[in-house]
Design an enzyme around this catalytic site. Sequence first.
Site, PDB file in Angstrom:
ATOM      1  N   LYS A   1       0.832  -1.205   0.000  1.00 54.27           N
ATOM      2  CA  LYS A   1       0.000   0.000   0.000  1.00 54.27           C
ATOM      3  C   LYS A   1       0.870   1.259   0.000  1.00 54.27           C
ATOM      4  O   LYS A   1       2.072   1.180   0.315  1.00 54.27           O
ATOM      5  CB  LYS A   1      -0.902  -0.014   1.243  1.00 54.27           C
ATOM      6  CG  LYS A   1      -0.125  -0.094   2.543  1.00 54.27           C
ATOM      7  CD  LYS A   1      -1.015  -0.527   3.701  1.00 54.27           C
ATOM      8  CE  LYS A   1      -0.230  -0.476   4.994  1.00 54.27           C
ATOM      9  NZ  LYS A   1      -0.971  -1.073   6.104  1.00 54.27           N
TER      10      LYS A   1
ATOM     11  N   TYR B   1      16.634  30.887   5.929  1.00 54.34           N
ATOM     12  CA  TYR B   1      15.578  31.666   6.571  1.00 54.34           C
ATOM     13  C   TYR B   1      15.930  31.984   8.024  1.00 54.34           C
ATOM     14  O   TYR B   1      16.387  31.117   8.764  1.00 54.34           O
ATOM     15  CB  TYR B   1      14.247  30.913   6.528  1.00 54.34           C
ATOM     16  CG  TYR B   1      13.644  30.882   5.140  1.00 54.34           C
ATOM     17  CD1 TYR B   1      13.296  32.082   4.502  1.00 54.34           C
ATOM     18  CD2 TYR B   1      13.441  29.692   4.467  1.00 54.34           C
ATOM     19  CE1 TYR B   1      12.745  32.078   3.225  1.00 54.34           C
ATOM     20  CE2 TYR B   1      12.885  29.675   3.193  1.00 54.34           C
ATOM     21  CZ  TYR B   1      12.545  30.878   2.581  1.00 54.34           C
ATOM     22  OH  TYR B   1      12.013  30.876   1.328  1.00 54.34           O
TER      23      TYR B   1
END
Length: 354
Positions: free
Chosen positions: A48, A258
């Site tokens: 999955k 940043y």
Amino acid sequence: MDRRKTSKPMPELPPPSLRLRLDDGALAANWRALDAMSGAAHAGAAVKADAYGLGAGKVVPVLRDAGARDFFVAHWSEVPDVLRHVDPAQVAVLHGPVRAEDAAYARSVGVRPVINSIAQAKRWTEAGGGPCHLMVDTGINRLGLSLADIGDPAIAALDVDLLISHLASADEDSPLNARQLARFRTVCAEIPAQRRSLANSAGIALGPDFAFDLTRPGIALYGGVPRGELASTIRQVAYPQAAVIQVRELAAGDGVGYNAAFTAAEAMRAGVVSLGYADGFLRCRGPGVLRRGEARLPLLGKVSMDMVVVDLGTAPEVREGDWLDVPFELPTQAEASGLSQYELLTTLGRRFRR
Ligand SMILES: *Cc1c(COP(=O)(O)O)cnc(C)c1O
């Protein structure tokens, strides 16, 4: 200009700056080891979520060639990728026929729905029925038929190939394991089925009582170690790499990224790497390192969406375009980041070439 009218072919893309190497040999060896640990039972494979993020198109053929015959996906949308490599009767869809369209699709394609409730059982029979799997909830309280419902005529009407339950705490030494085992034995005595299946990867390590006819490993196939017993057996499968896209010389006092979360104390060489949180390299991976061979390159400042910056002090030979290794030993990286081994795998971004 109407772009749909242009007949010019799209030029071939240049090579990507993120790649994921799969060790096919380790993947096959992990399956064989789990199959052997399953004793008389056969091991299937949970594939999955695009084989836990590694790419079902690559993973399924390797597992099939290693000997796996039963493949589990969660969503109906995950069926086509798996069907390219194995027969439909070998594919089980865990979410089950929640809507009439799901049952119709399963019937037309020939995959096995996992029935999770009386309503789903009726929906399947009304759609024409046929062989299916049945999930019974023995204590996880997630998907599955409640124990109180196992005697329902809608369940008796099913042609059950695989009778399934799922362990909630197989990765721990919890009394719930024995309780779920006892409940599953009761269910097996009441519901006729071709085969029975209880154990996931961690459940396989709980011993032969938990194996029944089929085991359903997922995480351990891909290098995850959910219980210590598996540590010496399971090998790393996924090796992500990211390219350096710029090298810069920093002066003392320069801030990086940043909020200038890192400031250079002295002149240094830094590498800007094509790897960010959009690629699954979340901020909780910091403070950490990337690697170049044996050299450890500490992350500088914050992880951005598409980039991280690393200290090249220990790897002066690194140039733009060179590849760095992203540490991906699942147990240790999970421990260091606070993410689960499952999250580390399934969040690997789509920009990695698989
Ligand atoms: C995901 C899943 C598995 C595989 O579990 P792992 O812990 O990854 O081995 C097995 N069975 C079911 C029902 C699942 O949802």
